[in-house]
Motif scaffolding. Structure first.
Motif: not given
Length: 472
Positions: A228-235, A338-341
């Motif tokens: 969750l934390l990593g995904s938010l940072a990736v966005l 982007a979709g898999f992210g």
């Protein structure tokens, strides 16, 4: 089957396979460091077992990453010697620092971490793992410093047909470095968490023993929080990097959006499309009004230059060439990334909700566990697609605006030697992949050491609840 195509294929194959394991080891190293930190803080033996078990998975990814990294280094001398001559004065400096400082630091403290269980204090031992993680992140920074020069060259002068460094600090302050670095590290964090959660899900499908189920439930919770934390940072990082392309690499940006003609104001976003790359036109596309302007400028207005306009500008600046990249590959790679992210972000949120203490239904629903398990492969696909966008979008340059791919190939290689080495590398990488999968599967089947593990009925503390951070 020409020399340039074979050399590009070989480098792409090597890079993609190597990049399977770079974010894997960075992310999994962070996961292990967090797990062991929880053990040091709480004195709960379960977290120690978590760190040791997932540490074995981390070591496997690190070993394969080293092997593939060495092979990739050979590529510059084998097939891209003219590129190495042109940019070696600049490219060599950050790569040397990476090898002499970051990699040696990483390998040294990794050795200490492996061989000092129960020989040093827990706090000292976890510091070793954090130093390994920091060193791996620094290693990525220096490599991305070199890559960022290829994307946005700074701090150089052209002399005698070579790019020579004039300002090392300019390489470090190149804003492209920080866009790439933040994006790659955030993706690595996401990958580490998703692999831990996904592999734990596969184990929960087949494990019946309460102690083992308790172990993998905790693994999943830790992995999902990190995802969750990593995904938010990736966005956040991805959004900043994408917006920077509008001015610095407008051809790459337009290709990612499949836009041949100028969009007008406001700009519509193309949801799906297919391009006729020979005729430089879009065959079909489904567009959503205003969205591209919002994504590009943060407001429902603003236009984007199309590839035809950008190509004409590049011809006027650099001479007559075809500056169009492989549009369909870039367009769909960007959407896959982007979709898999977004999928991993959704899975992390849903997974944490469905494994909450009051109603942890995910653990008992096999179809949910299968979805979670299959998401183990999502970060591999997202990272690979992202690197295809980064590297193919620079076509026809190796160093953007300075040196082309055609000029970079070694003059003495033959198509036959390239074909043979491609086959050898493919077989080698396939063998490494099979070995890696076999060893990871063996570690999972073997499971953690059960000594010191607590009964599942007593294992009610969530690793990120406040109770986890109070000493018993």
């Amino acid at each position: 089957m020409d020399i340039v195509t074979l050399a590009r294929f070989q480098f792409a194959m090597t890079t993609v396979f190597h990049f399977f394991f770079v974010p894997f080891s960075i992310g999994m190293g962070l996961v292990v460091a967090i797990m062991e930190t929880l053990y040091v803080k709480t004195k709960n033996e379960k977290y120690r077992q978590l760190a040791k078990f997932w540490g074995n998975i981390f070591l496997l990814s690190f070993a394969v990453g080293v092997v593939t990294g060495i092979i990739q280094e050979f590529q510059f001398g084998m097939n891209w010697s003219d590129y190495s001559r042109f940019v070696g004065d600049i490219f060599g400096a950050p790569l040397a620092v990476e090898a002499l400082l970051a990699f040696f630091m990483e390998s040294t403290f990794l050795g200490l971490w492996i061989f000092t269980w129960d020989r040093v204090k827990p706090l000292t031992h976890v510091i070793f793992m954090w130093l390994v993680t920091i060193a791996s992140i620094l290693s990525a920074f220096w490599i991305l410093t070199a890559n960022s020069f290829m994307q946005h060259p700074v701090g150089y002068t052209l002399r005698n047909g070579r790019a020579e460094m004039t300002d090392f600090s300019a390489l470090l302050t190149n804003h492209q470095v920080w866009y790439e670095f933040s994006h790659v590290i955030a993706a690595a964090i996401t990958m580490g968490g998703m692999i831990a959660a996904g592999l734990a899900a596969f184990q929960l499908i087949k494990r019946k023993d309460p102690l083992m189920r308790a172990f993998f439930k905790k693994s999943m919770r830790v992995g999902l929080v990190i995802t969750l934390l990593g995904s938010l940072a990736v966005l956040t990082a991805g959004d900043l990097q994408m917006k920077a392309l509008i001015e610095e690499q407008p051809m790459k940006f337009a290709a990612m959006e499949g836009t041949y003609e100028d969009t007008g104001d406001p700009a519509a976003w193309t949801l799906i499309a297919w391009a006729n790359e020979k005729e430089h036109s879009q065959v079909f596309g489904i567009k959503v009004p205003y969205v591209l302007s919002i994504l590009s400028y943060g407001k429902p207005s603003g236009s984007i230059k199309g590839m035809n306009t950008v190509n004409q500008e590049l011809i006027e600046e650099h001479g007559f060439k075809n500056y169009y990249p492989p549009v369909n590959t870039l367009f769909w790679s960007f959407r896959i990334m982007a979709g898999f992210g977004m999928l991993m972000l959704f899975v992390a949120v849903a997974g944490l909700f469905l494994t909450r203490k009051k109603k942890p239904i995910l653990y008992e629903k096999k179809w949910m566990l299968w979805i979670m398990g299959l998401c183990t492969f999502a970060p591999f696909l997202a990272n690979t697609a992202g690197w295809l966008v980064t590297e193919l979008g620079r076509y026809p340059w190796t160093v953007y605006g300075l040196f082309t791919i055609k000029d970079s190939v070694s003059p003495n290689v033959s198509a036959t030697s390239l074909l043979i080495s491609n086959i050898v590398y493919f077989l080698l990488f396939s063998g490494l992949a099979i070995t890696m999968i076999y060893l990871v599967k063996r570690e999972l089947n073997k499971g953690p050491e059960i000594e010191g593990m607590i009964d599942s009925d007593q294992d009610s503390i969530d690793p990120f609840d406040k109770e986890a951070f109070t000493n018993e």
